[in-house]
Every structure is written in structure tokens, then in C-alpha cells.
Write a protein that holds these residues in place. Structure first.
Motif, mmCIF file in Angstrom:
data_model
loop_
_atom_site.group_PDB
_atom_site.id
_atom_site.type_symbol
_atom_site.label_atom_id
_atom_site.label_comp_id
_atom_site.label_asym_id
_atom_site.label_seq_id
_atom_site.Cartn_x
_atom_site.Cartn_y
_atom_site.Cartn_z
ATOM 1 N N VAL A 239 0.832 -1.203 0.000
ATOM 2 C CA VAL A 239 0.000 0.000 0.000
ATOM 3 C C VAL A 239 0.868 1.255 0.000
ATOM 4 O O VAL A 239 0.563 2.254 -0.688
ATOM 5 N N ARG A 240 1.996 1.229 0.746
ATOM 6 C CA ARG A 240 2.894 2.384 0.773
ATOM 7 C C ARG A 240 3.514 2.620 -0.606
ATOM 8 O O ARG A 240 3.641 3.767 -1.053
ATOM 9 N N ARG A 241 3.883 1.533 -1.286
ATOM 10 C CA ARG A 241 4.440 1.670 -2.636
ATOM 11 C C ARG A 241 3.426 2.307 -3.588
ATOM 12 O O ARG A 241 3.758 3.201 -4.389
ATOM 13 N N MET A 242 2.181 1.833 -3.506
ATOM 14 C CA MET A 242 1.136 2.399 -4.374
ATOM 15 C C MET A 242 0.839 3.843 -3.999
ATOM 16 O O MET A 242 0.552 4.679 -4.867
ATOM 17 N N SER A 243 0.934 4.160 -2.700
ATOM 18 C CA SER A 243 0.687 5.535 -2.272
ATOM 19 C C SER A 243 1.749 6.475 -2.820
ATOM 20 O O SER A 243 1.439 7.577 -3.320
ATOM 21 N N LEU A 244 3.032 6.049 -2.768
ATOM 22 C CA LEU A 244 4.108 6.873 -3.303
ATOM 23 C C LEU A 244 3.989 7.009 -4.820
ATOM 24 O O LEU A 244 4.217 8.100 -5.396
ATOM 25 N N ALA A 245 3.633 5.885 -5.474
ATOM 26 C CA ALA A 245 3.469 5.934 -6.935
ATOM 27 C C ALA A 245 2.322 6.858 -7.318
ATOM 28 O O ALA A 245 2.428 7.630 -8.294
ATOM 29 N N ALA A 246 1.226 6.794 -6.568
ATOM 30 C CA ALA A 246 0.084 7.662 -6.864
ATOM 31 C C ALA A 246 0.451 9.122 -6.674
ATOM 32 O O ALA A 246 0.005 10.003 -7.439
ATOM 33 N N ASP A 247 1.294 9.396 -5.676
ATOM 34 C CA ASP A 247 1.700 10.779 -5.437
ATOM 35 C C ASP A 247 2.548 11.306 -6.603
ATOM 36 O O ASP A 247 2.367 12.457 -7.054
ATOM 37 N N ARG A 248 3.474 10.479 -7.130
ATOM 38 C CA ARG A 248 4.298 10.913 -8.260
ATOM 39 C C ARG A 248 3.471 11.058 -9.533
ATOM 40 O O ARG A 248 3.645 12.009 -10.306
ATOM 41 N N VAL A 249 2.572 10.097 -9.774
ATOM 42 C CA VAL A 249 1.729 10.163 -10.972
ATOM 43 C C VAL A 249 0.849 11.397 -10.935
ATOM 44 O O VAL A 249 0.598 12.050 -11.957
ATOM 45 N N SER A 250 0.367 11.772 -9.730
ATOM 46 C CA SER A 250 -0.522 12.939 -9.631
ATOM 47 C C SER A 250 0.180 14.241 -9.997
ATOM 48 O O SER A 250 -0.469 15.239 -10.320
ATOM 49 N N ARG A 271 -3.933 -3.104 -7.529
ATOM 50 C CA ARG A 271 -2.821 -2.845 -8.445
ATOM 51 C C ARG A 271 -3.316 -2.724 -9.887
ATOM 52 O O ARG A 271 -2.882 -1.841 -10.648
ATOM 53 N N SER A 272 -4.221 -3.638 -10.269
ATOM 54 C CA SER A 272 -4.769 -3.601 -11.625
ATOM 55 C C SER A 272 -5.540 -2.300 -11.865
ATOM 56 O O SER A 272 -5.398 -1.658 -12.920
ATOM 57 N N SER A 273 -6.324 -1.898 -10.876
ATOM 58 C CA SER A 273 -7.091 -0.655 -11.011
ATOM 59 C C SER A 273 -6.157 0.546 -11.075
ATOM 60 O O SER A 273 -6.391 1.500 -11.853
ATOM 61 N N PHE A 274 -5.086 0.523 -10.276
ATOM 62 C CA PHE A 274 -4.132 1.636 -10.299
ATOM 63 C C PHE A 274 -3.448 1.733 -11.662
ATOM 64 O O PHE A 274 -3.236 2.829 -12.188
ATOM 65 N N ASN A 275 -3.071 0.595 -12.240
ATOM 66 C CA ASN A 275 -2.424 0.605 -13.550
ATOM 67 C C ASN A 275 -3.358 1.192 -14.611
ATOM 68 O O ASN A 275 -2.923 1.978 -15.483
ATOM 69 N N ARG A 276 -4.639 0.816 -14.591
ATOM 70 C CA ARG A 276 -5.595 1.367 -15.558
ATOM 71 C C ARG A 276 -5.750 2.878 -15.378
ATOM 72 O O ARG A 276 -5.795 3.632 -16.336
ATOM 73 N N MET A 277 -5.825 3.289 -14.114
ATOM 74 C CA MET A 277 -5.947 4.718 -13.839
ATOM 75 C C MET A 277 -4.709 5.462 -14.332
ATOM 76 O O MET A 277 -4.794 6.561 -14.910
ATOM 77 N N ARG A 278 -3.526 4.872 -14.109
ATOM 78 C CA ARG A 278 -2.274 5.505 -14.541
ATOM 79 C C ARG A 278 -2.234 5.660 -16.062
ATOM 80 O O ARG A 278 -1.865 6.723 -16.583
#
Length: 294
Positions: A239-250, A271-278
Motif C-alpha cells: 500500500v505504501r508503494r502504491m501511495s508513493l506511486a500515486a503521489d508521483r503520478v498525480s 494494483r490492476s485498477s491503479f495501472n488502468r488509472m495511470r
């Protein structure tokens, strides 16, 4: 408040509640087991005393009754024989006490005290009652006793306890003619009573309870640490990895590689949903930059 702290607070509350419930149940169970063990051993002692009484009446007294005209032999008396035999047994069970508590005994050491007289009177009032198990507050503390009635069932008992006129002269010379007479066939005259201080078995139960709490506490602590490690490795770190990735992508940084999509659990779906959103966000940004400016 972080997710780990929230999880630990909930886990700690659940474990403390479980520890308290287990402690209450274990303590009660250990005390009940301690009491049951005392009763079992007390019954065994009473059975031994009754066996000595029967053996004395059936096998000892008939062979010595002729000599009692000259000298009184206490071992021919069932109560004396049982008391002496149990006193020898008490060398290994020193916490137990045994008494043939009698309302009107020949031997003064068998005379009832107040609470013993109450027990005998209960047997006399309710002749069908074969046993009494109860606790009382003694001078030394809480005490448990088990009692059984002493009933005149053998005619041999009346040779010494009916009237002074028929009693052996040797008995009268030793004890006199004031006590121990007037007994009748079938009458309940006393009670066999085994007493034991409850402090002894309860102290054993408390020591076992303390050891149980230590073991249970160690088990709960190890479980707490294991769950925290699992929480960090399986949930918090991803979750922390996805949170940091979401912060950079934003902020428009799409250099972060996509997450590997494997598994079917909730994190895999996330993870799948995050990749689609990205990908959708990256395309949207590319379209914005590629569109002509007015």
C-alpha cells in the motif's frame, strides 16, 4: 493516525479482552479442579477409615474380646483403630485431619466441637443423607470438610456403649461410667470428618494460574509480533508503494513502472485498477499536450 497504529490498537484491545476472558475461565477451572481433587482424596481417606473400622469389628475384636475382662484394649475399638491408622497415613498427607466426632464418646478426644455437633445433628435429622461436603471459616482460614455418619449397625458396639452394667470392667476402669453410654441400635451417634485447609490446594491452583498467565502472555506477544510482521509485509508495504506511486503520478511523473498484475486478492485488484488509472491519466495528459493551443 497510521494504519499500523489503528490495527495495533484494535488487535491489542481484542487480545486484552481474550486474555481477560481466558484468565477468568482458567482461574475458575483451576479452583474447581483443586476443590475436586481435595474431595477425591478426602473420600479416599474416609474409605480407608471405614475399611479399618469394619476390619476391626469383624476380624480383630472377636479374637480379643475375652481379654477385655482383664485389660481394656483400645485397638479393639473401631474409632480408635481408624483414627490411629489415619494418623499414620497423615504422615504423607499432613494437611488433612481426621476425626470420629461423636456426641457422647467414651474417649474424650472424639467429643464434637460446635460445628461438628451441627454436622452430626444434620445426619440425625436426615438419616438418608450419606455425605456432607461443605466449607467453613476456621481459625487458620478457609477450610473444606467432608463428613459421613457414624451409625450403630453392629451389635458388638452395644457391648461397650449400651449401659455401664454390661460394659467391660476394664473399660470402666480406664474411662469411667459417665460417658459413652446410652447408644441404641441404628442410632447415628457421630460423624467421620476429614478436614483440609483450602489455602493449600488454592495456593497450588494460584501457582498454576500464574504459570498459565505467563505462557498465555508469551503466546499473545508472539502472535502480536507475527501479525505485525505479516501486516507490514503483506499489506502496509504494498500500500505504501502504491501511495508513493500515486503521489508521483498525480504530479505528472509517469516514469514509475506499472505494478505487476498477479494474484486475485484485494491488493491484486487494487494494483490492476491503479495501472488502468495511470494509463488513462497518462493518455489524458498526452492528449492535453498534443492539442493545439488557441
Amino acid at each position: 493516525m497510521g494504519l499500523r497504529l489503528k490495527f495495533n490498537l484494535v488487535l491489542l484491545a481484542v487480545m486484552l479482552a481474550a486474555l481477560a476472558g481466558a484468565a477468568v475461565a482458567a482461574r475458575q477451572m483451576l479452583q474447581d479442579n483443586a476443590r475436586a481433587e481435595v474431595v477425591r482424596e478426602a473420600r479416599l481417606m474416609l474409605e480407608a477409615a471405614s475399611a479399618v473400622r469394619s476390619y476391626t469389628i469383624d476380624h480383630v475384636r472377636p479374637h480379643l474380646v475375652q481379654q477385655m475382662a482383664e485389660v481394656f484394649l483400645p485397638p479393639t475399638v473401631p474409632a480408635f483403630a481408624a483414627t490411629e491408622a489415619i494418623n499414620n497415613l497423615r504422615r504423607h498427607y499432613g494437611d488433612y485431619s481426621y476425626k470420629e466426632a461423636t456426641l457422647n464418646p467414651t474417649n474424650p478426644r472424639n467429643r464434637t466441637v460446635d460445628w461438628e455437633a451441627d454436622v452430626v445433628q444434620q445426619f440425625r435429622q436426615y438419616p438418608d443423607r450419606g455425605e456432607i461436603i461443605a466449607e467453613r471459616q476456621a481459625a487458620a482460614g478457609r477450610s473444606l470438610f467432608i463428613a459421613r455418619p457414624i451409625q450403630v449397625t453392629h451389635a458388638a458396639c452395644l457391648q461397650c456403649h449400651s449401659t455401664p452394667a454390661v460394659a467391660p470392667a476394664s473399660l470402666l476402669r480406664l474411662y469411667g461410667d459417665a460417658n459413652g453410654f446410652g447408644w441404641k441400635q441404628g442410632e447415628i451417634v457421630g460423624a467421620q470428618i476429614v478436614s483440609v485447609p483450602m489455602d493449600v490446594p488454592l495456593a497450588h491452583a494460584e501457582r498454576t494460574f500464574a504459570a498459565f498467565l505467563v505462557v498465555l502472555g508469551v503466546v499473545f506477544l508472539l502472535t502480536f509480533l507475527a501479525l505485525n510482521l505479516m501486516l507490514g509485509a503483506l499489506i502496509l508495504r504494498p500500500v505504501r508503494r502504491m501511495s508513493l506511486a500515486a503521489d508521483r503520478v498525480s504530479t505528472g511523473d509517469f516514469a514509475e513502472p506499472e505494478f505487476t498484475e498477479r494474484g486475485t486478492d484485494e491488493l491484486a485488484v487494487l494494483r490492476s485498477s491503479f495501472n488502468r488509472m495511470r494509463r488513462s491519466l497518462e493518455k489524458a495528459m498526452q492528449m492535453i499536450h498534443a492539442s493545439p493551443r488557441p
